[in-house]
Design a protein around this motif. Structure first.
Motif, PDB file in Angstrom:
ATOM      1  N   GLN A   1       0.826  -1.210   0.000  1.00 27.97           N
ATOM      2  CA  GLN A   1       0.000   0.000   0.000  1.00 27.97           C
ATOM      3  C   GLN A   1       0.864   1.264   0.000  1.00 27.97           C
ATOM      4  OE1 GLN A   1      -2.407  -1.101   3.453  1.00 27.97           O
ATOM      5  NE2 GLN A   1      -4.232  -1.180   2.149  1.00 27.97           N
ATOM      6  N   TRP A   2       1.990   1.233   0.708  1.00 28.64           N
ATOM      7  CA  TRP A   2       2.918   2.364   0.675  1.00 28.64           C
ATOM      8  C   TRP A   2       3.433   2.576  -0.744  1.00 28.64           C
ATOM      9  CZ3 TRP A   2       3.624   6.364   3.601  1.00 28.64           C
ATOM     10  CH2 TRP A   2       3.380   6.293   4.970  1.00 28.64           C
ATOM     11  N   ARG A   3       3.731   1.499  -1.440  1.00 24.58           N
ATOM     12  CA  ARG A   3       4.198   1.621  -2.827  1.00 24.58           C
ATOM     13  C   ARG A   3       3.109   2.215  -3.718  1.00 24.58           C
ATOM     14  NH1 ARG A   3       6.730  -3.295  -1.433  1.00 24.58           N
ATOM     15  NH2 ARG A   3       5.076  -4.565  -2.382  1.00 24.58           N
TER      16      ARG A   3
ATOM     17  N   GLY B   1       1.156   6.267  -6.966  1.00 20.52           N
ATOM     18  CA  GLY B   1      -0.089   6.937  -7.348  1.00 20.52           C
ATOM     19  C   GLY B   1      -0.010   8.442  -7.174  1.00 20.52           C
ATOM     20  N   THR B   2       0.639   8.883  -6.105  1.00 19.33           N
ATOM     21  CA  THR B   2       0.780  10.325  -5.879  1.00 19.33           C
ATOM     22  C   THR B   2       1.684  10.949  -6.933  1.00 19.33           C
ATOM     23  OG1 THR B   2       0.497   9.964  -3.490  1.00 19.33           O
ATOM     24  CG2 THR B   2       1.399  12.086  -4.185  1.00 19.33           C
ATOM     25  N   GLU B   3       2.760  10.258  -7.294  1.00 18.87           N
ATOM     26  CA  GLU B   3       3.644  10.770  -8.348  1.00 18.87           C
ATOM     27  C   GLU B   3       2.916  10.841  -9.692  1.00 18.87           C
ATOM     28  OE1 GLU B   3       7.991   9.352  -6.603  1.00 18.87           O
ATOM     29  OE2 GLU B   3       7.003   8.141  -8.142  1.00 18.87           O
ATOM     30  N   ARG B   4       2.111   9.827  -9.978  1.00 19.18           N
ATOM     31  CA  ARG B   4       1.333   9.848 -11.219  1.00 19.18           C
ATOM     32  C   ARG B   4       0.369  11.033 -11.216  1.00 19.18           C
ATOM     33  NH1 ARG B   4      -2.981   5.261 -13.492  1.00 19.18           N
ATOM     34  NH2 ARG B   4      -3.440   6.335 -15.462  1.00 19.18           N
TER      35      ARG B   4
ATOM     36  N   ARG C   1       2.234  14.268 -11.857  1.00 21.90           N
ATOM     37  CA  ARG C   1       2.604  14.434 -13.269  1.00 21.90           C
ATOM     38  C   ARG C   1       1.399  14.845 -14.114  1.00 21.90           C
ATOM     39  NH1 ARG C   1       6.155  10.009 -12.220  1.00 21.90           N
ATOM     40  NH2 ARG C   1       4.466   8.545 -12.676  1.00 21.90           N
ATOM     41  N   GLU C   2       0.273  14.161 -13.914  1.00 18.82           N
ATOM     42  CA  GLU C   2      -0.924  14.448 -14.714  1.00 18.82           C
ATOM     43  C   GLU C   2      -1.448  15.858 -14.450  1.00 18.82           C
ATOM     44  OE1 GLU C   2      -2.403  12.599 -17.009  1.00 18.82           O
ATOM     45  OE2 GLU C   2      -1.437  10.646 -16.754  1.00 18.82           O
ATOM     46  N   VAL C   3      -1.476  16.240 -13.187  1.00 20.90           N
ATOM     47  CA  VAL C   3      -1.999  17.559 -12.814  1.00 20.90           C
ATOM     48  C   VAL C   3      -1.084  18.659 -13.355  1.00 20.90           C
ATOM     49  CG1 VAL C   3      -2.360  19.081 -10.827  1.00 20.90           C
ATOM     50  CG2 VAL C   3      -3.327  16.789 -10.811  1.00 20.90           C
ATOM     51  N   ARG C   4       0.206  18.416 -13.301  1.00 22.30           N
ATOM     52  CA  ARG C   4       1.152  19.416 -13.830  1.00 22.30           C
ATOM     53  C   ARG C   4       1.021  19.540 -15.338  1.00 22.30           C
ATOM     54  NH1 ARG C   4       7.507  18.569 -12.810  1.00 22.30           N
ATOM     55  NH2 ARG C   4       6.966  19.198 -10.680  1.00 22.30           N
TER      56      ARG C   4
ATOM     57  N   THR D   1       8.825   9.493  -2.273  1.00 22.51           N
ATOM     58  CA  THR D   1       8.292  10.219  -3.430  1.00 22.51           C
ATOM     59  C   THR D   1       9.330  11.178  -3.998  1.00 22.51           C
ATOM     60  OG1 THR D   1       7.248  11.754  -1.851  1.00 22.51           O
ATOM     61  CG2 THR D   1       5.844  10.054  -2.824  1.00 22.51           C
ATOM     62  N   ASP D   2       9.137  11.507  -5.262  1.00 24.89           N
ATOM     63  CA  ASP D   2      10.065  12.351  -6.025  1.00 24.89           C
ATOM     64  C   ASP D   2       9.943  13.806  -5.576  1.00 24.89           C
ATOM     65  OD1 ASP D   2      11.402  13.869  -7.933  1.00 24.89           O
ATOM     66  OD2 ASP D   2      10.759  12.619  -9.608  1.00 24.89           O
ATOM     67  N   ARG D   3      11.037  14.374  -5.115  1.00 32.55           N
ATOM     68  CA  ARG D   3      11.023  15.745  -4.602  1.00 32.55           C
ATOM     69  C   ARG D   3      10.690  16.760  -5.690  1.00 32.55           C
ATOM     70  NH1 ARG D   3      17.056  16.766  -2.590  1.00 32.55           N
ATOM     71  NH2 ARG D   3      16.366  18.927  -2.487  1.00 32.55           N
TER      72      ARG D   3
END
Length: 303
Positions: free
Chosen positions: A137-139, A144-147, A150-153, A183-185
């Motif tokens: 779930q952590w993965r 999911g947050t990184e995706r 990216r999509e929102v940006r 997560t990616d900074r």
């Protein structure tokens, strides 16, 4: 600390529907949106958040007119997500996020506050899921947050600000640091809510000093330590804790605002600092005087 505070010229202070007791798009216990806009402007704030999607008008032209007529500007929209549940929740998540992101972009804002879903019911205290995530779930949460970022940006030009929140899986210092490290900074930053972080035992100044490059947005809030002690000892869920008054107006609670604002100013970047005092439900005449006093207090801090 010196009694004369340096000007906090990188801090842009605002408020939000939350400070008027607004938690839902529609609720008979909440003030009408027109009253919120009138009063937030009268209280001396320049910036607002959209609050729950559907509380303020969702037609961009109408909302733009309503906001501009009161000399207000929008700093962010807010979404709730359950990304730890994996790819199967993506479509439903994106349907909601895209609505809010489109309105946020249309209002000229650049931030989307992302709040994780609760692991226990706000009203009944019923466990919705375990309070601890599995490694898988952590993965899911991290990827999911990184995706989402990216999509929102790419589609809306917004940066996401993940909001550690009581009764969610991103709450304590341990969980917040684990999330940041996973997560990616360059994609994922935090909305540091000083009240929620204190509620969960965290030190906001320490977090700013340790992970400063990840702090992209602030919610200013305090907790009443006496009520918090009772809440923690009894395991009270967040909703009932708010009704007990666990969130209080500054400077009556913790953390002290001045050191947090000074640490944030020291990051050397422009930051929104949006006042939120959870008060759902509350009498309709209660929020405005508190909002005025809080704005005056923050001016006294240099913000």
């Amino acid at each position: 600390m010196s009694s004369v505070n340096p000007s906090l010229d990188r801090i842009r202070v605002g408020s939000a529907p939350d400070s008027w007791g607004v938690w839902f798009p529609e609720d008979p216990q909440q003030v009408p949106w027109q009253r919120f806009l009138d009063e937030v402007a009268q209280a001396g704030y320049e910036w607002i958040e959209l609050g729950p999607y559907g509380y303020l008008p969702t037609d961009p032209a109408r909302l733009g007119d309503e906001v501009a007529s009161r000399n207000l500007k929008v700093s962010a929209g807010t979404v709730f997500t359950s990304l730890h549940r994996g790819p199967e929740v993506w479509d439903a998540t994106w349907e909601h996020v895209s609505q809010v992101a489109a309105l946020t972009q249309a209002m000229g804002a650049e931030n989307l506050v992302v709040i994780p879903s609760f692991w226990r019911d706000d009203k009944t205290a019923e466990l919705i899921e375990d309070s601890e995530l599995t490694p898988e779930q952590w993965r899911h949460l991290a990827s999911g947050t990184e995706r989402l970022a990216r999509e929102v940006r790419e589609r809306y030009g917004l940066g996401i600000m993940v909001h550690p929140h009581a009764d969610t899986h991103i709450d304590t210092e341990e969980h917040v640091e684990r999330f940041l490290d996973a997560t990616d900074r360059d994609l994922v930053n935090l909305c540091l809510d000083t009240g929620h972080y204190a509620y969960c035992g965290g030190d906001s100044v320490k977090l700013i000093e340790t992970y400063g490059e990840r702090i992209g947005y602030l919610h200013l809030k305090q907790v009443d330590p006496r009520i918090l002690e009772d809440v923690v000892s009894k395991g009270t869920p967040f909703g009932p804790a708010v009704r007990q008054g666990v969130m209080c107006e500054p400077p009556l609670g913790v953390p002290a605002m001045e050191p947090v604002l000074t640490a944030a100013q020291g990051l050397g970047v422009d930051l929104f600092a949006i006042v939120e005092q959870d008060m759902y439900p509350c009498p309709p005449d209660q929020p405005f005087p508190i909002a005025e006093r809080t704005r005056r207090f923050l001016r006294g801090c240099g913000a």
